[in-house]
Motif scaffolding. Sequence first.
Motif, short mmCIF file in Angstrom:
data_model
loop_
_atom_site.label_atom_id
_atom_site.label_comp_id
_atom_site.label_asym_id
_atom_site.label_seq_id
_atom_site.Cartn_x
_atom_site.Cartn_y
_atom_site.Cartn_z
N GLN A 266 0.85 -1.20 0.00
CA GLN A 266 0.00 0.00 0.00
C GLN A 266 0.89 1.25 0.00
O GLN A 266 0.93 2.01 0.97
CB GLN A 266 -0.93 -0.01 1.22
N PRO A 267 1.61 1.50 -1.09
CA PRO A 267 2.58 2.60 -1.11
C PRO A 267 1.97 3.98 -0.91
O PRO A 267 2.58 4.83 -0.26
CB PRO A 267 3.24 2.47 -2.49
N GLU A 268 0.77 4.21 -1.43
CA GLU A 268 0.17 5.54 -1.29
C GLU A 268 -0.20 5.82 0.17
O GLU A 268 0.04 6.93 0.67
CB GLU A 268 -1.07 5.66 -2.19
N ARG A 269 -0.77 4.85 0.84
CA ARG A 269 -1.14 5.04 2.24
C ARG A 269 0.09 5.28 3.10
O ARG A 269 0.10 6.16 3.97
CB ARG A 269 -1.91 3.81 2.76
N VAL A 270 1.12 4.49 2.88
CA VAL A 270 2.35 4.66 3.65
C VAL A 270 2.97 6.02 3.36
O VAL A 270 3.46 6.70 4.27
CB VAL A 270 3.35 3.51 3.34
N ALA A 271 2.96 6.45 2.12
CA ALA A 271 3.50 7.76 1.76
C ALA A 271 2.79 8.87 2.50
O ALA A 271 3.43 9.83 2.98
CB ALA A 271 3.40 7.97 0.25
N GLN A 272 1.49 8.78 2.63
CA GLN A 272 0.73 9.81 3.36
C GLN A 272 1.18 9.89 4.81
O GLN A 272 1.40 10.98 5.35
CB GLN A 272 -0.76 9.49 3.30
N HIS A 273 1.34 8.74 5.46
CA HIS A 273 1.72 8.73 6.86
C HIS A 273 3.16 9.22 7.05
O HIS A 273 3.46 9.93 8.01
CB HIS A 273 1.57 7.32 7.44
N LEU A 274 4.04 8.87 6.12
CA LEU A 274 5.42 9.32 6.22
C LEU A 274 5.54 10.82 6.00
O LEU A 274 6.38 11.48 6.61
CB LEU A 274 6.31 8.57 5.24
N THR A 275 4.72 11.37 5.15
CA THR A 275 4.75 12.81 4.92
C THR A 275 4.35 13.57 6.18
O THR A 275 5.01 14.54 6.58
CB THR A 275 3.81 13.19 3.76
N VAL A 276 3.28 13.12 6.83
CA VAL A 276 2.85 13.75 8.08
C VAL A 276 3.93 13.62 9.14
O VAL A 276 4.27 14.59 9.84
CB VAL A 276 1.53 13.13 8.56
N TRP A 277 4.49 12.42 9.26
CA TRP A 277 5.56 12.20 10.25
C TRP A 277 6.77 13.08 9.96
O TRP A 277 7.36 13.67 10.89
CB TRP A 277 5.96 10.72 10.24
N SER A 278 7.15 13.21 8.71
CA SER A 278 8.31 14.04 8.33
C SER A 278 8.12 15.49 8.79
O SER A 278 9.06 16.11 9.32
CB SER A 278 8.53 14.00 6.81
N GLU A 279 6.93 16.01 8.60
CA GLU A 279 6.66 17.39 9.02
C GLU A 279 6.73 17.52 10.54
O GLU A 279 7.20 18.54 11.07
CB GLU A 279 5.29 17.81 8.48
N LYS A 280 6.30 16.49 11.24
CA LYS A 280 6.40 16.51 12.70
C LYS A 280 7.85 16.47 13.16
O LYS A 280 8.22 17.14 14.13
CB LYS A 280 5.61 15.35 13.30
N VAL A 281 8.67 15.69 12.46
CA VAL A 281 10.10 15.63 12.80
C VAL A 281 10.73 17.01 12.60
O VAL A 281 11.50 17.49 13.45
CB VAL A 281 10.81 14.58 11.94
N GLN A 282 10.42 17.65 11.50
CA GLN A 282 10.96 18.98 11.25
C GLN A 282 10.52 19.96 12.34
O GLN A 282 11.32 20.75 12.86
CB GLN A 282 10.52 19.48 9.88
N GLY A 283 9.24 19.89 12.71
CA GLY A 283 8.75 20.76 13.77
C GLY A 283 9.42 20.49 15.11
O GLY A 283 9.74 21.42 15.86
N PHE A 284 9.65 19.22 15.41
CA PHE A 284 10.34 18.84 16.65
C PHE A 284 11.76 19.38 16.66
O PHE A 284 12.24 19.92 17.67
CB PHE A 284 10.34 17.32 16.78
N PHE A 285 12.43 19.30 15.52
CA PHE A 285 13.79 19.83 15.40
C PHE A 285 13.80 21.34 15.60
O PHE A 285 14.63 21.87 16.36
CB PHE A 285 14.38 19.47 14.03
N LEU A 286 12.88 22.03 14.96
CA LEU A 286 12.86 23.49 15.06
C LEU A 286 12.53 23.93 16.49
O LEU A 286 13.10 24.90 16.99
CB LEU A 286 11.86 24.06 14.08
N THR A 287 11.63 23.23 17.14
CA THR A 287 11.29 23.55 18.52
C THR A 287 12.49 23.40 19.44
O THR A 287 12.73 24.22 20.32
CB THR A 287 10.14 22.67 19.01
N ARG A 288 13.26 22.36 19.21
CA ARG A 288 14.46 22.14 20.03
C ARG A 288 15.50 23.21 19.80
O ARG A 288 16.24 23.58 20.70
CB ARG A 288 15.09 20.78 19.70
N GLU A 289 15.56 23.73 18.56
CA GLU A 289 16.62 24.66 18.21
C GLU A 289 16.31 26.10 18.60
O GLU A 289 17.21 26.92 18.72
CB GLU A 289 16.89 24.60 16.70
N LEU A 290 15.03 26.41 18.77
CA LEU A 290 14.67 27.81 19.07
C LEU A 290 14.96 28.17 20.52
O LEU A 290 14.91 27.32 21.40
CB LEU A 290 13.17 28.01 18.76
#
Length: 290
Positions: A266-290
Amino acid sequence: MQDREPFEIVKDRTLNIGQPPIPGVQRVVGQGIPLFLVHGHGVDHRILVPLDEVLDATGIFQRIYVDLPGMGQTEALQGAGGLPEIADWLEQLIGAQCGDRPFAMIGNSLGSLLVQEMADRFATQILGMALLAPLVFPSRAERTVPERRVLREDRALLDSLPAHDAEHYAQMAVIQSAENWQRFDNHVLPGIRAVNLRSMVKLSKRYFLNELPVHRANQLACPVVMICGKQDHITGFTDPMKLAARYPAAEIMVIPLAGHNVHLDQPERVAQHLTVWSEKVQGFFLTREL
Protein backbone atom coordinates in the motif's frame (compact mmCIF):
# COMPACT_ATOMS: atom_id res chain seq x y z
CA MET A 1 10.94 36.63 14.65
CA GLN A 2 11.74 37.13 10.98
CA ASP A 3 9.62 35.03 8.59
CA ARG A 4 11.65 32.23 7.02
CA GLU A 5 10.92 28.95 5.34
CA PRO A 6 11.41 25.98 7.73
CA PHE A 7 13.85 24.21 5.40
CA GLU A 8 16.02 27.35 5.28
CA ILE A 9 16.37 27.05 9.03
CA VAL A 10 17.36 23.42 8.66
CA LYS A 11 19.98 24.31 6.06
CA ASP A 12 21.34 27.09 8.25
CA ARG A 13 22.05 24.49 10.93
CA THR A 14 24.33 22.70 8.41
CA LEU A 15 23.04 19.29 9.39
CA ASN A 16 24.05 17.77 6.06
CA ILE A 17 26.64 15.04 6.32
CA GLY A 18 29.25 16.02 3.79
CA GLN A 19 32.00 13.46 4.26
CA PRO A 20 32.17 10.35 2.05
CA PRO A 21 29.98 7.51 3.35
CA ILE A 22 31.62 5.06 5.73
CA PRO A 23 31.47 1.27 5.19
CA GLY A 24 27.92 0.03 5.54
CA VAL A 25 26.37 3.20 4.10
CA GLN A 26 25.28 2.49 0.53
CA ARG A 27 23.55 5.71 -0.53
CA VAL A 28 23.44 9.30 0.73
CA VAL A 29 20.80 11.37 -1.05
CA GLY A 30 19.46 14.89 -0.62
CA GLN A 31 19.97 17.67 1.90
CA GLY A 32 18.60 18.43 5.34
CA ILE A 33 18.16 16.49 8.56
CA PRO A 34 20.12 13.20 8.46
CA LEU A 35 17.73 10.26 8.16
CA PHE A 36 19.10 6.73 8.54
CA LEU A 37 17.10 3.99 6.81
CA VAL A 38 17.61 0.49 8.21
CA HIS A 39 16.22 -2.58 6.44
CA GLY A 40 15.11 -5.91 7.84
CA HIS A 41 16.37 -9.49 8.03
CA GLY A 42 17.69 -11.17 4.90
CA VAL A 43 17.27 -8.25 2.48
CA ASP A 44 19.19 -4.99 1.96
CA HIS A 45 18.70 -1.23 1.65
CA ARG A 46 16.98 -1.58 -1.72
CA ILE A 47 13.75 -2.68 -0.02
CA LEU A 48 13.44 0.89 1.34
CA VAL A 49 14.39 2.75 -1.84
CA PRO A 50 10.70 3.00 -2.90
CA LEU A 51 10.26 5.45 -0.01
CA ASP A 52 12.79 7.88 -1.47
CA GLU A 53 10.37 9.69 -3.76
CA VAL A 54 8.04 10.72 -0.93
CA LEU A 55 10.95 11.55 1.38
CA ASP A 56 12.56 13.68 -1.31
CA ALA A 57 9.28 15.50 -1.90
CA THR A 58 9.20 16.66 1.74
CA GLY A 59 12.47 18.57 1.23
CA ILE A 60 13.38 17.80 4.84
CA PHE A 61 15.86 14.93 4.91
CA GLN A 62 19.25 13.80 3.77
CA ARG A 63 18.59 10.07 3.34
CA ILE A 64 21.30 7.64 4.47
CA TYR A 65 20.69 4.06 3.33
CA VAL A 66 22.44 1.32 5.30
CA ASP A 67 23.21 -2.32 4.47
CA LEU A 68 23.47 -4.35 7.67
CA PRO A 69 26.40 -6.78 8.12
CA GLY A 70 26.18 -9.87 5.93
CA MET A 71 23.47 -8.29 3.80
CA GLY A 72 23.69 -6.33 0.57
CA GLN A 73 27.18 -4.92 0.04
CA THR A 74 28.29 -4.99 3.69
CA GLU A 75 30.70 -7.68 4.79
CA ALA A 76 29.67 -10.09 7.52
CA LEU A 77 30.88 -9.46 11.04
CA GLN A 78 33.75 -11.53 12.35
CA GLY A 79 33.04 -13.56 15.46
CA ALA A 80 29.57 -14.09 16.91
CA GLY A 81 27.65 -11.89 14.44
CA GLY A 82 24.41 -11.90 16.41
CA LEU A 83 21.88 -9.17 17.04
CA PRO A 84 23.83 -7.63 19.97
CA GLU A 85 26.90 -7.35 17.75
CA ILE A 86 24.91 -5.86 14.85
CA ALA A 87 23.44 -3.29 17.24
CA ASP A 88 26.95 -2.30 18.39
CA TRP A 89 28.07 -2.11 14.74
CA LEU A 90 25.14 0.17 13.86
CA GLU A 91 25.84 2.40 16.85
CA GLN A 92 29.42 2.84 15.65
CA LEU A 93 28.24 3.56 12.09
CA ILE A 94 25.82 6.27 13.24
CA GLY A 95 28.44 7.83 15.50
CA ALA A 96 31.04 7.86 12.73
CA GLN A 97 28.62 9.15 10.10
CA CYS A 98 26.68 11.67 12.16
CA GLY A 99 28.82 12.64 15.15
CA ASP A 100 26.85 14.61 17.72
CA ARG A 101 24.30 15.98 15.22
CA PRO A 102 20.58 15.25 15.63
CA PHE A 103 19.06 12.75 13.22
CA ALA A 104 15.93 10.69 12.50
CA MET A 105 15.53 7.02 11.55
CA ILE A 106 13.28 4.73 9.54
CA GLY A 107 13.38 1.02 10.31
CA ASN A 108 11.69 -1.91 8.61
CA SER A 109 10.97 -5.18 10.45
CA LEU A 110 14.23 -6.18 12.18
CA GLY A 111 15.53 -2.74 11.24
CA SER A 112 12.73 -1.21 13.32
CA LEU A 113 13.94 -3.09 16.42
CA LEU A 114 17.45 -1.79 15.77
CA VAL A 115 16.04 1.73 15.36
CA GLN A 116 14.32 1.43 18.74
CA GLU A 117 17.65 0.35 20.23
CA MET A 118 19.55 3.20 18.57
CA ALA A 119 16.99 5.73 19.77
CA ASP A 120 17.79 4.73 23.34
CA ARG A 121 21.53 4.83 22.73
CA PHE A 122 21.28 8.27 21.07
CA ALA A 123 18.42 9.60 23.18
CA THR A 124 19.68 13.20 23.14
CA GLN A 125 20.04 13.24 19.34
CA ILE A 126 17.04 11.32 18.02
CA LEU A 127 14.45 13.51 16.27
CA GLY A 128 11.97 10.85 15.24
CA MET A 129 11.34 7.23 14.31
CA ALA A 130 9.20 5.70 11.58
CA LEU A 131 8.77 1.96 12.13
CA LEU A 132 7.45 -0.10 9.20
CA ALA A 133 6.12 -3.56 10.08
CA PRO A 134 7.69 -3.07 13.53
CA LEU A 135 9.45 -5.94 15.23
CA VAL A 136 8.95 -5.77 18.99
CA PHE A 137 9.92 -9.32 20.02
CA PRO A 138 12.73 -11.18 18.21
CA SER A 139 11.38 -14.50 19.52
CA ARG A 140 8.53 -15.75 17.35
CA ALA A 141 7.00 -17.42 20.38
CA GLU A 142 6.42 -14.01 21.99
CA ARG A 143 4.77 -12.37 18.99
CA THR A 144 1.06 -11.95 18.44
CA VAL A 145 0.38 -12.33 14.73
CA PRO A 146 -2.64 -13.11 12.58
CA GLU A 147 -2.95 -16.31 10.61
CA ARG A 148 -1.32 -16.08 7.21
CA ARG A 149 -3.88 -15.25 4.53
CA VAL A 150 -3.58 -14.55 0.82
CA LEU A 151 -6.42 -12.21 -0.03
CA ARG A 152 -5.94 -12.47 -3.78
CA GLU A 153 -3.86 -15.17 -5.45
CA ASP A 154 -2.62 -14.84 -9.01
CA ARG A 155 -1.85 -18.42 -9.94
CA ALA A 156 -0.96 -17.53 -13.53
CA LEU A 157 1.59 -14.99 -12.30
CA LEU A 158 3.19 -17.44 -9.88
CA ASP A 159 3.36 -20.16 -12.54
CA SER A 160 5.12 -17.75 -14.90
CA LEU A 161 7.97 -17.08 -12.43
CA PRO A 162 11.09 -19.11 -11.68
CA ALA A 163 10.26 -21.50 -8.84
CA HIS A 164 12.53 -19.85 -6.24
CA ASP A 165 11.26 -16.37 -7.06
CA ALA A 166 7.64 -17.52 -6.92
CA GLU A 167 8.27 -19.13 -3.53
CA HIS A 168 9.79 -15.97 -2.05
CA TYR A 169 7.00 -13.83 -3.44
CA ALA A 170 4.17 -16.14 -2.36
CA GLN A 171 5.48 -16.19 1.20
CA MET A 172 4.96 -12.44 1.56
CA ALA A 173 2.39 -11.14 -0.92
CA VAL A 174 -1.18 -10.96 0.40
CA ILE A 175 -2.56 -9.37 -2.79
CA GLN A 176 -0.71 -10.86 -5.73
CA SER A 177 -0.59 -8.86 -8.93
CA ALA A 178 1.81 -8.02 -11.73
CA GLU A 179 2.34 -4.53 -10.30
CA ASN A 180 2.99 -5.80 -6.78
CA TRP A 181 5.33 -8.48 -8.11
CA GLN A 182 7.30 -5.86 -10.02
CA ARG A 183 7.94 -3.91 -6.82
CA PHE A 184 9.01 -7.12 -5.07
CA ASP A 185 11.25 -8.11 -7.98
CA ASN A 186 12.93 -4.69 -8.12
CA HIS A 187 13.39 -4.00 -4.42
CA VAL A 188 13.25 -7.23 -2.41
CA LEU A 189 14.71 -10.05 -4.47
CA PRO A 190 18.08 -8.32 -5.10
CA GLY A 191 18.69 -8.23 -1.36
CA ILE A 192 17.58 -11.83 -0.86
CA ARG A 193 20.03 -12.93 -3.55
CA ALA A 194 22.89 -10.90 -2.06
CA VAL A 195 22.63 -12.19 1.50
CA ASN A 196 25.53 -14.02 3.16
CA LEU A 197 23.93 -17.28 4.30
CA ARG A 198 26.65 -18.08 6.85
CA SER A 199 26.07 -14.68 8.40
CA MET A 200 22.35 -15.40 8.64
CA VAL A 201 23.06 -18.67 10.46
CA LYS A 202 25.19 -16.81 13.02
CA LEU A 203 22.47 -14.20 13.44
CA SER A 204 19.83 -16.86 14.03
CA LYS A 205 21.86 -18.25 16.93
CA ARG A 206 21.97 -14.88 18.70
CA TYR A 207 18.65 -13.34 17.66
CA PHE A 208 18.04 -11.36 20.84
CA LEU A 209 18.92 -8.19 22.69
CA ASN A 210 19.94 -8.39 26.33
CA GLU A 211 17.13 -5.98 27.20
CA LEU A 212 14.41 -5.29 24.67
CA PRO A 213 13.39 -1.66 24.13
CA VAL A 214 9.77 -2.53 24.96
CA HIS A 215 10.85 -3.54 28.48
CA ARG A 216 12.56 -0.23 29.31
CA ALA A 217 10.91 2.44 31.41
CA ASN A 218 12.32 5.66 29.96
CA GLN A 219 10.26 7.66 27.50
CA LEU A 220 11.27 9.40 24.26
CA ALA A 221 9.30 12.50 23.28
CA CYS A 222 10.20 12.58 19.57
CA PRO A 223 7.58 11.93 16.86
CA VAL A 224 7.05 8.21 16.23
CA VAL A 225 4.86 6.52 13.66
CA MET A 226 4.37 2.76 13.53
CA ILE A 227 2.91 1.50 10.25
CA CYS A 228 1.60 -2.06 10.28
CA GLY A 229 -0.06 -4.30 7.73
CA LYS A 230 -3.30 -5.84 8.97
CA GLN A 231 -2.42 -9.12 7.22
CA ASP A 232 1.20 -9.13 8.46
CA HIS A 233 1.78 -12.69 9.66
CA ILE A 234 5.46 -12.04 10.49
CA THR A 235 5.34 -9.21 13.06
CA GLY A 236 1.61 -8.56 13.30
CA PHE A 237 -0.06 -5.30 14.29
CA THR A 238 -0.83 -5.62 18.02
CA ASP A 239 2.67 -5.92 19.53
CA PRO A 240 3.61 -2.34 18.54
CA MET A 241 0.87 -1.08 20.86
CA LYS A 242 3.03 -2.27 23.75
CA LEU A 243 5.56 0.42 22.79
CA ALA A 244 3.05 3.25 23.22
CA ALA A 245 3.97 3.87 26.87
CA ARG A 246 7.56 4.53 25.87
CA TYR A 247 6.73 6.89 23.02
CA PRO A 248 4.05 9.41 24.15
CA ALA A 249 3.96 11.06 20.72
CA ALA A 250 3.53 7.76 18.88
CA GLU A 251 0.83 7.03 16.32
CA ILE A 252 0.03 3.47 15.26
CA MET A 253 -1.39 2.98 11.79
CA VAL A 254 -2.85 -0.40 10.82
CA ILE A 255 -3.30 -0.58 7.06
CA PRO A 256 -5.72 -3.13 5.59
CA LEU A 257 -4.91 -5.18 2.51
CA ALA A 258 -1.22 -5.18 3.44
CA GLY A 259 1.20 -7.76 4.76
CA HIS A 260 4.76 -7.61 6.07
CA ASN A 261 5.92 -5.54 3.09
CA VAL A 262 3.35 -2.90 3.96
CA HIS A 263 5.09 -0.11 2.06
CA LEU A 264 5.10 -2.19 -1.13
CA ASP A 265 1.54 -3.43 -0.71
CA GLN A 266 0.00 0.00 0.00
CA PRO A 267 2.58 2.60 -1.11
CA GLU A 268 0.17 5.54 -1.29
CA ARG A 269 -1.14 5.04 2.24
CA VAL A 270 2.35 4.66 3.65
CA ALA A 271 3.50 7.76 1.76
CA GLN A 272 0.73 9.81 3.36
CA HIS A 273 1.72 8.73 6.86
CA LEU A 274 5.42 9.32 6.22
CA THR A 275 4.75 12.81 4.92
CA VAL A 276 2.85 13.75 8.08
CA TRP A 277 5.56 12.20 10.25
CA SER A 278 8.31 14.04 8.33
CA GLU A 279 6.66 17.39 9.02
CA LYS A 280 6.40 16.51 12.70
CA VAL A 281 10.10 15.63 12.80
CA GLN A 282 10.96 18.98 11.25
CA GLY A 283 8.75 20.76 13.77
CA PHE A 284 10.34 18.84 16.65
CA PHE A 285 13.79 19.83 15.40
CA LEU A 286 12.86 23.49 15.06
CA THR A 287 11.29 23.55 18.52
CA ARG A 288 14.46 22.14 20.03
CA GLU A 289 16.62 24.66 18.21
CA LEU A 290 14.67 27.81 19.07
